[in-house]
Every structure is written in structure tokens, then in C-alpha cells.
Design a protein around this motif. Structure first.
Motif, mmCIF file in Angstrom:
data_model
loop_
_atom_site.group_PDB
_atom_site.id
_atom_site.type_symbol
_atom_site.label_atom_id
_atom_site.label_comp_id
_atom_site.label_asym_id
_atom_site.label_seq_id
_atom_site.Cartn_x
_atom_site.Cartn_y
_atom_site.Cartn_z
ATOM 1 N N PRO A 168 0.801 -1.231 0.000
ATOM 2 C CA PRO A 168 0.000 0.000 0.000
ATOM 3 C C PRO A 168 0.832 1.278 0.000
ATOM 4 C CG PRO A 168 0.071 -0.905 2.216
ATOM 5 C CD PRO A 168 0.839 -1.856 1.345
ATOM 6 N N SER A 169 2.157 1.166 0.073
ATOM 7 C CA SER A 169 2.995 2.366 0.164
ATOM 8 C C SER A 169 2.882 3.309 -1.039
ATOM 9 C CB SER A 169 4.463 1.984 0.379
ATOM 10 O OG SER A 169 4.952 1.228 -0.712
ATOM 11 N N PRO A 170 2.611 2.819 -2.285
ATOM 12 C CA PRO A 170 2.458 3.767 -3.396
ATOM 13 C C PRO A 170 1.364 4.800 -3.183
ATOM 14 C CG PRO A 170 2.820 1.584 -4.265
ATOM 15 C CD PRO A 170 2.637 1.426 -2.785
ATOM 16 N N PHE A 171 0.338 4.456 -2.392
ATOM 17 C CA PHE A 171 -0.715 5.442 -2.094
ATOM 18 C C PHE A 171 -0.116 6.640 -1.361
ATOM 19 C CE2 PHE A 171 -4.001 7.078 0.824
ATOM 20 C CZ PHE A 171 -4.938 7.513 -0.110
ATOM 21 N N ILE A 172 0.739 6.359 -0.375
ATOM 22 C CA ILE A 172 1.390 7.435 0.381
ATOM 23 C C ILE A 172 2.350 8.195 -0.532
ATOM 24 C CG2 ILE A 172 2.836 7.976 2.384
ATOM 25 C CD1 ILE A 172 1.875 5.399 3.676
ATOM 26 N N ILE A 173 3.081 7.475 -1.368
ATOM 27 C CA ILE A 173 4.040 8.116 -2.279
ATOM 28 C C ILE A 173 3.305 9.033 -3.258
ATOM 29 C CG2 ILE A 173 5.738 7.677 -4.100
ATOM 30 C CD1 ILE A 173 6.369 5.020 -2.607
ATOM 31 N N GLY A 174 2.146 8.581 -3.746
ATOM 32 C CA GLY A 174 1.355 9.416 -4.657
ATOM 33 C C GLY A 174 0.913 10.705 -3.991
ATOM 34 N N ILE A 175 0.431 10.605 -2.743
ATOM 35 C CA ILE A 175 0.034 11.810 -2.006
ATOM 36 C C ILE A 175 1.242 12.707 -1.762
ATOM 37 C CG2 ILE A 175 -0.779 12.631 0.246
ATOM 38 C CD1 ILE A 175 -2.736 10.393 0.322
ATOM 39 N N LEU B 287 -0.449 8.129 7.862
ATOM 40 C CA LEU B 287 -0.961 7.068 6.998
ATOM 41 C C LEU B 287 -0.186 5.763 7.099
ATOM 42 C CD1 LEU B 287 -1.711 9.080 3.721
ATOM 43 C CD2 LEU B 287 -3.368 8.166 5.343
ATOM 44 N N MET B 288 1.119 5.831 7.418
ATOM 45 C CA MET B 288 1.938 4.617 7.299
ATOM 46 C C MET B 288 1.532 3.527 8.290
ATOM 47 S SD MET B 288 5.642 5.836 8.741
ATOM 48 C CE MET B 288 5.923 6.306 10.458
ATOM 49 N N GLY B 289 1.081 3.897 9.492
ATOM 50 C CA GLY B 289 0.686 2.898 10.479
ATOM 51 C C GLY B 289 -0.549 2.110 10.067
ATOM 52 N N PRO B 290 -1.680 2.801 9.798
ATOM 53 C CA PRO B 290 -2.887 2.078 9.379
ATOM 54 C C PRO B 290 -2.691 1.273 8.091
ATOM 55 C CG PRO B 290 -3.418 4.332 10.001
ATOM 56 C CD PRO B 290 -1.927 4.243 9.974
ATOM 57 N N LEU B 291 -1.980 1.844 7.104
ATOM 58 C CA LEU B 291 -1.775 1.123 5.850
ATOM 59 C C LEU B 291 -0.832 -0.064 6.029
ATOM 60 C CD1 LEU B 291 -1.586 3.969 3.159
ATOM 61 C CD2 LEU B 291 -3.458 2.397 3.647
ATOM 62 N N ALA B 292 0.133 0.060 6.940
ATOM 63 C CA ALA B 292 1.025 -1.064 7.228
ATOM 64 C C ALA B 292 0.229 -2.234 7.793
ATOM 65 C CB ALA B 292 2.114 -0.644 8.211
ATOM 66 N N ALA B 293 -0.715 -1.936 8.689
ATOM 67 C CA ALA B 293 -1.545 -2.993 9.279
ATOM 68 C C ALA B 293 -2.407 -3.669 8.215
ATOM 69 C CB ALA B 293 -2.429 -2.393 10.374
ATOM 70 N N ILE B 294 -2.977 -2.859 7.319
ATOM 71 C CA ILE B 294 -3.809 -3.416 6.244
ATOM 72 C C ILE B 294 -2.957 -4.256 5.294
ATOM 73 C CG2 ILE B 294 -5.219 -2.835 4.234
ATOM 74 C CD1 ILE B 294 -6.123 -0.320 5.787
ATOM 75 N N ASP C 105 0.003 -5.729 5.777
ATOM 76 C CA ASP C 105 0.507 -6.959 6.405
ATOM 77 C C ASP C 105 -0.608 -7.997 6.540
ATOM 78 O OD1 ASP C 105 3.043 -5.942 6.589
ATOM 79 O OD2 ASP C 105 2.861 -5.310 8.674
ATOM 80 N N SER C 106 -1.790 -7.551 6.915
ATOM 81 C CA SER C 106 -2.904 -8.480 7.129
ATOM 82 C C SER C 106 -3.346 -9.133 5.823
ATOM 83 C CB SER C 106 -4.091 -7.751 7.764
ATOM 84 O OG SER C 106 -3.738 -7.226 9.022
ATOM 85 N N PHE C 107 -3.510 -8.324 4.770
ATOM 86 C CA PHE C 107 -4.037 -8.854 3.520
ATOM 87 C C PHE C 107 -2.979 -9.556 2.674
ATOM 88 C CE2 PHE C 107 -7.600 -6.095 4.484
ATOM 89 C CZ PHE C 107 -8.678 -6.793 3.973
ATOM 90 N N PHE C 108 -1.820 -8.906 2.526
ATOM 91 C CA PHE C 108 -0.868 -9.426 1.540
ATOM 92 C C PHE C 108 0.180 -10.361 2.134
ATOM 93 C CE2 PHE C 108 -2.695 -5.587 -0.211
ATOM 94 C CZ PHE C 108 -3.128 -6.059 -1.441
ATOM 95 N N TRP C 109 0.591 -10.144 3.377
ATOM 96 C CA TRP C 109 1.511 -11.075 4.024
ATOM 97 C C TRP C 109 0.760 -12.188 4.742
ATOM 98 C CZ3 TRP C 109 6.541 -11.680 3.313
ATOM 99 C CH2 TRP C 109 7.256 -10.624 2.732
ATOM 100 N N GLY C 110 -0.368 -11.855 5.334
ATOM 101 C CA GLY C 110 -1.075 -12.834 6.151
ATOM 102 C C GLY C 110 -2.215 -13.551 5.457
ATOM 103 N N THR C 111 -2.649 -13.056 4.273
ATOM 104 C CA THR C 111 -3.804 -13.680 3.600
ATOM 105 C C THR C 111 -3.451 -14.186 2.208
ATOM 106 O OG1 THR C 111 -5.313 -12.243 4.839
ATOM 107 C CG2 THR C 111 -6.202 -13.353 2.903
ATOM 108 N N PHE C 112 -3.222 -13.265 1.258
ATOM 109 C CA PHE C 112 -2.989 -13.683 -0.127
ATOM 110 C C PHE C 112 -1.731 -14.555 -0.279
ATOM 111 C CE2 PHE C 112 -5.502 -9.725 -0.958
ATOM 112 C CZ PHE C 112 -6.592 -10.361 -1.526
ATOM 113 N N ARG C 113 -0.664 -14.179 0.401
ATOM 114 C CA ARG C 113 0.575 -14.954 0.284
ATOM 115 C C ARG C 113 0.386 -16.363 0.846
ATOM 116 N NH1 ARG C 113 5.369 -15.578 3.520
ATOM 117 N NH2 ARG C 113 4.268 -14.470 5.159
ATOM 118 N N VAL C 114 -0.281 -16.438 1.998
ATOM 119 C CA VAL C 114 -0.521 -17.745 2.632
ATOM 120 C C VAL C 114 -1.467 -18.592 1.784
ATOM 121 C CG1 VAL C 114 -1.464 -18.882 4.675
ATOM 122 C CG2 VAL C 114 -0.079 -16.822 4.930
#
Length: 272
Positions: A72-79, A107-114, A116-125
């Protein structure tokens, strides 16, 4: 009157492609800061290439602490790109550049949680769970299934996140700048940061003195004396000492090494 500056599509594409190297120079002092500054360099050159002072200021600004899930970091980079445009186009004193890092921090804290949860903890698994048994059976579809489940959603979030952050972020930032919300957000981020650091001092920093004084046959714990004066006084003093060194431009890495050496020596002589 300041001319409005806009980043070219070529520069924005370069910024996006560089974000894949966010973890390329990871360090434990400022985490992804070097990667973030590297990512923003094409934008910095286009916006401030004719102003060395602002160029230097911009690079230092993006070398501040940053840590977020990469997807999700590109969202922050775009802003950030949109805010840098706004700062470069604004008249002197009308835009506070500190708000750029405040928005990143918020933004970095909430997006980091999202992320990690979706892409490290869900889709990757999920991808590994489905593809691994197929790979064991020598099924040629295994890597493609993992690619579809893990890589494709991640790439879509990166690409569209960057576009939404830049285009939507620009309009959003203009609105919140005009109604004063941006200044409130900046101040709130500073207060939140101080509260979090203050809570970390009391919960994570510990200094326990092992030394015992023998006065006329009576044993008195040195730690107990400090606790009677003020509980957790030593951790607080240690944090103030580290903060004072940081204010004097002493490297955070050097301070950490000093704390390790101090701890070893304290245990060796029986003080800690």
C-alpha cells in the motif's frame, strides 16, 4: 507570483518504479527512509532542480523515519508527490513542508496494518497453501496459481493506489488546506507521536540497579532508593540523556552502541 509546477508522466512513472526498491537500503535507525528518498528523487529533481536549497531540504525531509508495508505504500508516495507539487508551486510561507511528513506518519501505520494483514497474512498464505501441494505433485500450474493469487492483487493495489493517491490526493489536500484541516492533522500527528513515545518509555525502557549498599550491617538496595524518590526515574533520565545526544546531532546508531557497551560494563562491575 509562483508558477504552478506539475510532475510529468515520465517522472511519475519513474517514481512508481523506484518504489519497488523501498527495502533496498533498510536500516534499523530509520527503516525505509533511504528507499523513500531514493523513490522521490526524480520528483525532487523536477520540482527543485533549479533551487539547490529546496532540493537539499526535500531530500532531508524524505530521509526521516518511514516504515510501511510495501504494497500500500504507493498510495502514500502518490500523495507525497501531490504535496511536493503544492509546496513547489506555493508562495513562500504559505505552505508548511512539515505537513508532508505529518501526512506520511499518519498514513503509514494504518496502511502497514492493512498491507501486512491482507498481503503477508492472507494472499501470500493462500497462494502458497494452494500452490505448494501442486508443486509437490510436479504440476506446472503451481507457480502460475501462486502468481495469480499473490502477485496480481498486490500489483493492482500498487498501481491504482499510486494513481488514486496522486490524483485524488491533490484535490483532497487542496480542500483540507483551505479549510484548515491539514494544519489540525499536522498538529494531531505530532501530539500522537509524543504520546506514543511517552508510553513506550514507561513500558519498554527498564533500568534496574543490582548494587546493594551495606551501611553499618544494613543492606540497602540502590534501586529502592531511586524508586522511593520517583518510580521509573532512571528510565526517564536515560531517555532524556539519549534525546539530548540526538539534539546535539549524535548518530542514533552510535547511541545504541553506547547503550550496549554501557549495559555490558554495568553488568560486569555489578551495577546493573
Amino acid at each position: 507570483m509562483t508558477t504552478e509546477k506539475k510532475l510529468s508522466k515520465k517522472t511519475l512513472r519513474s517514481v512508481y518504479l523506484r518504489h519497488y526498491q523501498l527495502l533496498g537500503c533498510f536500516n534499523y535507525e530509520r527503516q525505509q527512509s533511504s528507499g523513500y528518498a531514493w523513490t522521490m528523487m526524480p520528483a525532487m529533481r523536477e520540482l527543485y532542480g533549479d533551487n539547490p536549497a529546496k532540493m537539499k531540504e526535500g531530500v532531508k525531509r524524505h530521509l526521516e523515519f518511514f516504515n510501511c508495508a510495501t504494497t500500500p505504500s504507493p498510495f502514500i508516495i502518490g500523495i507525497t508527490c501531490a504535496m511536493e507539487e503544492q509546496y513547489a508551486s506555493s508562495e513562500e510561507g504559505t505552505f508548511d513542508p512539515a505537513s508532508i511528513n505529518s501526512v506520511k506518519t499518519a498514513l503509514m501505520g494504518p496502511l502497514a496494518a492493512i498491507g501486512d494483514s491482507f498481503f503477508w497474512g492472507t494472499f501470500r498464505v493462500m497462494g502458497a497453501g494452494i500452490a505448494a501441494p501442486l508443486a509437490v505433485q510436479m504440476n506446472a500450474l503451481a507457480p502460475f496459481i501462486y502468481f495469480l493469487i499473490n502477485f496480481v492483487p498486490s500489483t493492482l493495489v500498487r498501481v491504482y493506489g499510486f494513481k488514486i493517491g496522486y490524483t485524488g490526493g491533490s484535490a483532497f489536500l487542496t480542500r483540507i488546506s483551505e479549510d484548515g484541516t491539514l494544519n489540525k492533522l499536522t498538529e494531531a500527528a505530532k501530539i500522537l507521536g509524543l504520546v506514543v513515545v511517552g508510553a513506550m518509555i514507561s513500558s519498554l525502557v527498564t533500568v534496574n540497579l543490582a548494587a546493594v549498599l551495606n551501611i553499618n550491617g544494613a543492606e540497602i538496595s540502590l534501586q529502592q532508593i531511586f524508586d522511593d524518590i520517583c518510580p521509573q526515574l532512571l528510565p526517564l533520565l536515560l531517555c532524556f540523556a539519549c534525546y539530548g545526544l540526538l539534539q546535539k546531532k549524535v548518530s542514533g546508531t552510535l547511541i545504541m552502541v553506547g547503550l550496549i557497551v554501557l549495559g555490558i560494563l554495568g553488568v560486569a562491575v555489578g551495577l546493573l
